[in-house]
Design a protein around this motif. Structure first.
Motif, PDB file in Angstrom:
ATOM      1  N   GLY A   1      26.794  -7.000  34.078  1.00 48.49           N
ATOM      2  CA  GLY A   1      28.095  -6.920  34.738  1.00 48.49           C
ATOM      3  C   GLY A   1      29.164  -6.234  33.910  1.00 48.49           C
ATOM      4  O   GLY A   1      30.138  -5.725  34.458  1.00 48.49           O
ATOM      5  N   GLY A   2      29.011  -6.228  32.587  1.00 46.79           N
ATOM      6  CA  GLY A   2      29.985  -5.564  31.722  1.00 46.79           C
ATOM      7  C   GLY A   2      31.289  -6.313  31.558  1.00 46.79           C
ATOM      8  O   GLY A   2      32.330  -5.702  31.270  1.00 46.79           O
ATOM      9  N   ALA A   3      31.279  -7.638  31.712  1.00 43.46           N
ATOM     10  CA  ALA A   3      32.507  -8.426  31.541  1.00 43.46           C
ATOM     11  C   ALA A   3      33.124  -8.141  30.175  1.00 43.46           C
ATOM     12  O   ALA A   3      32.421  -8.070  29.164  1.00 43.46           O
ATOM     13  N   GLN A   4      34.443  -7.991  30.149  1.00 42.15           N
ATOM     14  CA  GLN A   4      35.130  -7.574  28.932  1.00 42.15           C
ATOM     15  C   GLN A   4      35.785  -8.707  28.157  1.00 42.15           C
ATOM     16  O   GLN A   4      36.362  -8.491  27.104  1.00 42.15           O
ATOM     17  N   SER A   5      35.708  -9.921  28.698  1.00 42.57           N
ATOM     18  CA  SER A   5      36.306 -11.048  27.991  1.00 42.57           C
ATOM     19  C   SER A   5      35.523 -12.311  28.307  1.00 42.57           C
ATOM     20  O   SER A   5      34.954 -12.447  29.394  1.00 42.57           O
ATOM     21  N   VAL A   6      35.489 -13.217  27.350  1.00 42.43           N
ATOM     22  CA  VAL A   6      34.804 -14.498  27.498  1.00 42.43           C
ATOM     23  C   VAL A   6      35.709 -15.576  26.932  1.00 42.43           C
ATOM     24  O   VAL A   6      36.303 -15.403  25.866  1.00 42.43           O
ATOM     25  N   MET A   7      35.807 -16.700  27.645  1.00 44.83           N
ATOM     26  CA  MET A   7      36.625 -17.812  27.160  1.00 44.83           C
ATOM     27  C   MET A   7      35.750 -18.853  26.480  1.00 44.83           C
ATOM     28  O   MET A   7      34.780 -19.340  27.064  1.00 44.83           O
ATOM     29  N   ALA A   8      36.088 -19.194  25.248  1.00 46.57           N
ATOM     30  CA  ALA A   8      35.396 -20.274  24.540  1.00 46.57           C
ATOM     31  C   ALA A   8      35.857 -21.610  25.109  1.00 46.57           C
ATOM     32  O   ALA A   8      37.054 -21.875  25.196  1.00 46.57           O
ATOM     33  N   SER A   9      34.914 -22.449  25.506  1.00 47.52           N
ATOM     34  CA  SER A   9      35.255 -23.712  26.167  1.00 47.52           C
ATOM     35  C   SER A   9      35.731 -24.756  25.158  1.00 47.52           C
ATOM     36  O   SER A   9      35.514 -24.646  23.951  1.00 47.52           O
ATOM     37  N   TYR A  10      36.363 -25.800  25.689  1.00 47.76           N
ATOM     38  CA  TYR A  10      36.893 -26.875  24.850  1.00 47.76           C
ATOM     39  C   TYR A  10      35.798 -27.646  24.117  1.00 47.76           C
ATOM     40  O   TYR A  10      35.976 -28.079  22.982  1.00 47.76           O
ATOM     41  N   ASN A  11      34.684 -27.856  24.789  1.00 44.55           N
ATOM     42  CA  ASN A  11      33.668 -28.764  24.252  1.00 44.55           C
ATOM     43  C   ASN A  11      32.969 -28.199  23.026  1.00 44.55           C
ATOM     44  O   ASN A  11      33.035 -26.995  22.731  1.00 44.55           O
ATOM     45  N   ALA A  12      32.290 -29.078  22.338  1.00 50.18           N
ATOM     46  CA  ALA A  12      31.404 -28.688  21.245  1.00 50.18           C
ATOM     47  C   ALA A  12      29.972 -28.655  21.759  1.00 50.18           C
ATOM     48  O   ALA A  12      29.648 -29.245  22.792  1.00 50.18           O
ATOM     49  N   ILE A  13      29.114 -27.947  21.039  1.00 47.59           N
ATOM     50  CA  ILE A  13      27.677 -27.959  21.301  1.00 47.59           C
ATOM     51  C   ILE A  13      26.988 -28.458  20.039  1.00 47.59           C
ATOM     52  O   ILE A  13      27.138 -27.874  18.967  1.00 47.59           O
ATOM     53  N   ASN A  14      26.289 -29.579  20.196  1.00 48.91           N
ATOM     54  CA  ASN A  14      25.603 -30.191  19.053  1.00 48.91           C
ATOM     55  C   ASN A  14      26.541 -30.379  17.858  1.00 48.91           C
ATOM     56  O   ASN A  14      26.181 -30.133  16.708  1.00 48.91           O
ATOM     57  N   GLY A  15      27.769 -30.805  18.169  1.00 51.76           N
ATOM     58  CA  GLY A  15      28.727 -31.145  17.121  1.00 51.76           C
ATOM     59  C   GLY A  15      29.605 -30.014  16.644  1.00 51.76           C
ATOM     60  O   GLY A  15      30.548 -30.258  15.875  1.00 51.76           O
ATOM     61  N   VAL A  16      29.356 -28.780  17.075  1.00 52.88           N
ATOM     62  CA  VAL A  16      30.166 -27.641  16.625  1.00 52.88           C
ATOM     63  C   VAL A  16      31.075 -27.195  17.766  1.00 52.88           C
ATOM     64  O   VAL A  16      30.579 -26.722  18.799  1.00 52.88           O
ATOM     65  N   PRO A  17      32.394 -27.337  17.622  1.00 56.53           N
ATOM     66  CA  PRO A  17      33.307 -26.908  18.690  1.00 56.53           C
ATOM     67  C   PRO A  17      33.113 -25.426  19.011  1.00 56.53           C
ATOM     68  O   PRO A  17      32.959 -24.592  18.104  1.00 56.53           O
ATOM     69  N   ASN A  18      33.123 -25.095  20.280  1.00 55.79           N
ATOM     70  CA  ASN A  18      32.847 -23.710  20.671  1.00 55.79           C
ATOM     71  C   ASN A  18      33.881 -22.733  20.146  1.00 55.79           C
ATOM     72  O   ASN A  18      33.580 -21.550  19.971  1.00 55.79           O
ATOM     73  N   ASN A  19      35.093 -23.181  19.883  1.00 51.21           N
ATOM     74  CA  ASN A  19      36.113 -22.283  19.353  1.00 51.21           C
ATOM     75  C   ASN A  19      35.777 -21.789  17.947  1.00 51.21           C
ATOM     76  O   ASN A  19      36.250 -20.737  17.521  1.00 51.21           O
ATOM     77  N   ILE A  20      34.941 -22.553  17.230  1.00 51.80           N
ATOM     78  CA  ILE A  20      34.560 -22.139  15.868  1.00 51.80           C
ATOM     79  C   ILE A  20      33.035 -22.075  15.742  1.00 51.80           C
ATOM     80  O   ILE A  20      32.478 -22.225  14.657  1.00 51.80           O
ATOM     81  N   ASN A  21      32.366 -21.791  16.873  1.00 48.68           N
ATOM     82  CA  ASN A  21      30.902 -21.798  16.902  1.00 48.68           C
ATOM     83  C   ASN A  21      30.374 -20.384  16.674  1.00 48.68           C
ATOM     84  O   ASN A  21      30.246 -19.579  17.607  1.00 48.68           O
ATOM     85  N   HIS A  22      30.060 -20.071  15.422  1.00 48.28           N
ATOM     86  CA  HIS A  22      29.615 -18.726  15.049  1.00 48.28           C
ATOM     87  C   HIS A  22      28.323 -18.354  15.769  1.00 48.28           C
ATOM     88  O   HIS A  22      28.146 -17.200  16.196  1.00 48.28           O
ATOM     89  N   MET A  23      27.426 -19.307  15.934  1.00 46.74           N
ATOM     90  CA  MET A  23      26.166 -19.027  16.630  1.00 46.74           C
ATOM     91  C   MET A  23      26.429 -18.554  18.056  1.00 46.74           C
ATOM     92  O   MET A  23      25.855 -17.568  18.526  1.00 46.74           O
ATOM     93  N   MET A  24      27.337 -19.239  18.759  1.00 48.34           N
ATOM     94  CA  MET A  24      27.606 -18.903  20.150  1.00 48.34           C
ATOM     95  C   MET A  24      28.429 -17.623  20.281  1.00 48.34           C
ATOM     96  O   MET A  24      28.125 -16.753  21.102  1.00 48.34           O
ATOM     97  N   LEU A  25      29.497 -17.509  19.493  1.00 54.88           N
ATOM     98  CA  LEU A  25      30.460 -16.427  19.682  1.00 54.88           C
ATOM     99  C   LEU A  25      30.051 -15.120  19.019  1.00 54.88           C
ATOM    100  O   LEU A  25      30.410 -14.038  19.508  1.00 54.88           O
ATOM    101  N   THR A  26      29.312 -15.208  17.926  1.00 51.83           N
ATOM    102  CA  THR A  26      28.940 -13.984  17.206  1.00 51.83           C
ATOM    103  C   THR A  26      27.438 -13.720  17.252  1.00 51.83           C
ATOM    104  O   THR A  26      26.996 -12.652  17.697  1.00 51.83           O
ATOM    105  N   ASP A  27      26.626 -14.689  16.822  1.00 47.62           N
ATOM    106  CA  ASP A  27      25.183 -14.445  16.747  1.00 47.62           C
ATOM    107  C   ASP A  27      24.593 -14.103  18.114  1.00 47.62           C
ATOM    108  O   ASP A  27      23.853 -13.118  18.252  1.00 47.62           O
ATOM    109  N   ILE A  28      24.919 -14.901  19.126  1.00 49.91           N
ATOM    110  CA  ILE A  28      24.350 -14.673  20.462  1.00 49.91           C
ATOM    111  C   ILE A  28      25.178 -13.664  21.239  1.00 49.91           C
ATOM    112  O   ILE A  28      24.674 -12.634  21.694  1.00 49.91           O
ATOM    113  N   LEU A  29      26.450 -13.948  21.398  1.00 49.80           N
ATOM    114  CA  LEU A  29      27.299 -13.149  22.283  1.00 49.80           C
ATOM    115  C   LEU A  29      27.477 -11.714  21.787  1.00 49.80           C
ATOM    116  O   LEU A  29      27.213 -10.752  22.525  1.00 49.80           O
TER     117      LEU A  29
END
Length: 729
Positions: free
Chosen positions: A234-262
């Motif tokens: 789809g080419g979406a140009q922006s993604v919002m980091a959600s409030y929740n954490a995943i496995n104890g790591v808040p998504n706002n500071i989740n390097h795996m989610m925001l950088t490694d994967i995304l």
């Protein structure tokens, strides 16, 4: 010697003259800085602008509600919302809520809807740029839409905002919505689409400090595929980091989610924005007492969150000066946000931007109102229709009882603006009925008590009796029941899957008074209503269908259109079927893929006023390699007497999997319109990537050599054709 000196002086003067002339020439060239030269590559322009900014200006720029920066004529974007219509100070076209759009199973329609929304958004932007006396809110072109979270939790309060429970359907609808918002110009974006909320977000209770426990396999198989589709395809140009954490790591500071994967794995080029107050949720929520503001800001940017609130503006300089954040990392975030602003054409002459010509007259235009009606019509789902009570012959009806708390009320849904002309259900009946037909109205029940302190008292017994009396006098009774944003909304999960208030009592009483009673459901999340399913002759799921919804419901009831929508979620037979909202492993009983027992209404279910026959299932091969694709073809025929839409659905099932896999998994669908007697051959290709499962041993997807069942039908439970092929190494 003197001659040499004179020669040297002459040479020096000539050189000096040349330097001065060169500088004059350069000054003329540099009257327009590189970042304003629309003929240059965007990356070079972004780099040039960043090089001119101070640390404080960079920090201001990364506050999504920050101040304007006059030195570069940068206006604060301030973002906006547009889930099913542009939020503005004036009315804009309001389409059905997102879950209703998913019920259309029609990506082309969703694309057209999103295109209309983005046209209206651009028109507003063009209006305040071209008119110094412009009245109304002035915002930019970054829009927080769509919500593509999965409705795994049927109690979730924000189901009206999402596209259902299946990652494949969510991905197809989501890609269409993103492309419609962002436009199809090869050089410019119409809007920036922000995907919400990344990721594993579908519980409102304690959402700013909740941590979801998710296995690696479940994360990649269920919670992320639709995000990947909307970004890669789809080419979406922006993604919002959600409030929740995943496995104890808040998504706002989740390097795996925001950088490694995304960013690294999926190649995302846009920017990540925090949800509102994202930094605060760590300082005062997830990491309460353990993290300072400058640490939270630095950790967010270092993890891959590029854009946020006033805390970014306030604490980025502090974090840089303390060595918590490098200038290189800051500039990377800055360039991601700025790149999109350039692609929107904000730094270019407006006559070079194709979308700058969209006029204000497009807002609420006849074409958009017609599209809102079509969208609502396609979203109608006929759940039951015993003895063919529907469609009603309006020429034979003299009196209609219009009953229920939703009958004379308009429910907009979340994150949309003001409708142009909201048509509620009773007005829709008036608009479509034959002249001279009598309407008897009674509210009959209450959904929730009014919030107003001075609201008149509601006498339940008296109002119920009025409904019964109306039903007894009428040729047919139509009962409109459901939920509102007071029951299910952001920050408010439902506490029950049943009808709230005394609405079920109302339905029972009206059914007893008039056997020709039709129940119209107006809700977002699934309603567990076994008594009504068993006893009501006809049930129509109408959702919160936008400003033309009243007309669309009446069109379905009177047969002006033939309902063709399908359920984008499972309606559970009982609340006992549903695992805890804290259980994020869907194999424990969530969705049509793993449900324990039979549903009340299955995923993909929806009836018609006509009938469809399926035949001639063919596979392009009986065996394919693990890297191969397979094409499935079959015929579908309208065997009834009226034109109708059928959503044909293709499911697969792994016959001998090495671990627990879904009972069925959607892998293709198409909405087809057929006239009586017409046959269409439908072809669907399943790529090998859609046969894969996530293997935690190799930390990636792989295709297993095994037999695969192919199932084609009208719903996940109404399978008409079956075959099988084998995957071999």
């Amino acid at each position: 010697m003197r001659a040499n000196l004179r020669g040297s002086k002459l040479t020096f003067l000539l050189l000096l003259t040349g330097i001065i002339a060169g500088n004059r020439s350069m000054a003329q060239t540099n009257d327009k800085p590189l970042y304003l030269d629309y003929t240059k590559p965007v990356e070079a322009r972004v780099k040039d602008l960043i090089s001119r900014m101070t640390l404080e200006e960079k920090a201001e720029y990364l506050n999504h509600k920050g101040p304007d920066i006059p030195r570069f004529d940068i206006k604060s974007d301030k973002w906006n919302q547009s889930l099913h219509g542009v939020v503005w100070t004036q009315p804009t076209t309001m389409f059905p809520v997102s879950i209703a759009m998913a019920a259309t199973w029609d990506p082309k329609l969703v694309y057209n809807e999103a295109s209309a929304i983005s046209d209206e958004a651009r028109a507003i932007y063009n209006g305040w740029h071209n008119d110094p006396d412009f009245k109304g809110e002035k915002k930019g072109l970054i829009y927080r839409s769509p919500v593509i979270n999965i409705s795994r939790n049927p109690y979730w309060g924000r189901i009206n905002e999402c596209f259902g429970e299946d990652p494949y359907l969510d991905g197809r609808i989501g890609v269409a919505h993103v492309k419609g918002l962002q436009g199809n110009d090869p050089h410019y974006l119409k809007l920036v689409s922000t995907l919400k909320h990344y990721a594993v977000n579908n519980v409102e209770t304690d959402r700013t400090k909740r941590s979801a426990t998710v296995s690696e396999r479940m994360l990649h198989e269920f919670w992320l595929p639709h995000f990947k589709d909307c970004i890669v395809e789809g080419g979406a140009q922006s993604v919002m980091a959600s409030y929740n954490a995943i496995n104890g790591v808040p998504n706002n500071i989740n390097h795996m989610m925001l950088t490694d994967i995304l960013k690294n794995k999926w190649g995302f080029k846009g920017f990540v924005v925090s949800d509102l107050g994202g930094v605060n949720t760590m300082v005062n929520g997830h990491e309460k007492g353990q993290m300072s503001y400058e640490e939270a800001v630095a950790k967010s940017i270092n993890a891959g969150c590029d854009f946020s609130d006033k805390e970014f503006m306030q604490y980025i300089p502090v974090a840089v000066n303390k060595g918590l954040l490098s200038m290189a990392k800051l500039d990377e975030s800055l360039s991601r946000v700025m790149r999109d602003r350039f692609l929107l054409g904000e730094f270019d002459p407006q006559d070079k931007v194709p979308y700058s010509k969209i006029p204000m007259s497009i807002i609420g235009s006849s074409g958009h109102i017609a599209l809102a009606l079509k969208a609502a019509q396609e979203s109608m789902v006929l759940l039951t229709n015993k003895n063919h009570l529907l469609p009603l012959d309006k020429n034979k009806i003299k009196t209609i009882a219009v009953i229920g708390p939703h009958a004379n009320m308009f429910t907009a849904g979340g994150y949309s603006g003001k409708p142009i002309d909201a048509i509620n259900p009773m007005q829709g009946i008036r608009n479509r009925m034959v002249s001279g037909t009598e309407i008897i109205y009674a509210a009959g029940a209450q959904i929730t008590p009014p919030h107003r302190a001075n609201a008149p008292a509601f006498d339940k017994e008296a109002e119920l009796q009025k409904a019964v009396d109306a039903a007894k006098k009428a040729d047919v009774a139509i009962v409109y029941v459901g939920t509102t944003l007071n029951v299910e909304a952001e920050d408010r999960d439902r506490t029950s899957l049943g009808l709230p208030g005394n609405q079920e009592d109302l339905v029972k009483a009206v059914l007893a008074a008039n056997p020709r009673t039709i129940v119209v459901l107006m809700n977002a999340g699934p309603l567990t209503i076994p008594y009504i399913k068993e006893n009501a002759p006809a049930i129509l799921e109408a959702w919160w269908p936008g400003e033309q919804g009243g007309n669309a419901i009446a069109d379905a009831l009177f047969g002006n259109i033939n309902p063709g929508g399908k359920m984008p979620l499972t309606v559970y037979a009982s609340e006992a079927q549903v695992p805890s909202q804290d259980e994020y492993d869907v194999t424990k009983g969530f969705t049509y893929m793993y449900i324990n027992g039979a549903p009340l209404f299955p995923f993909g279910h929806g009836l018609s006023y006509t009938a469809f026959a399926y035949s001639n299932l063919k596979l392009s091969a009986k065996q394919i390699k693990t890297s191969g694709d397979i094409t499935v073809s079959f015929n579908v025929k309208n065997t009834g007497k009226v034109t109708g839409d059928e959503v044909v659905q293709l499911y697969i099932h792994d016959v001998k999997p090495s671990l627990k896999r879904p009972m069925k998994e959607l892998r293709g669908f198409e909405r087809v319109t057929l006239t009586p007697g017409q046959t269409k051959t439908v072809k669907m290709t399943i790529p090998s990537s859609r046969l894969a499962f996530y293997d935690e041993k190799i930390h990636d997807f792989r295709v297993e050599a095994e037999p695969i069942d192919v199932m084609v039908g009208s719903s996940s439970e109404d399978i008409r054709l079956k075959s099988q092929f084998e995957v071999v190494n």
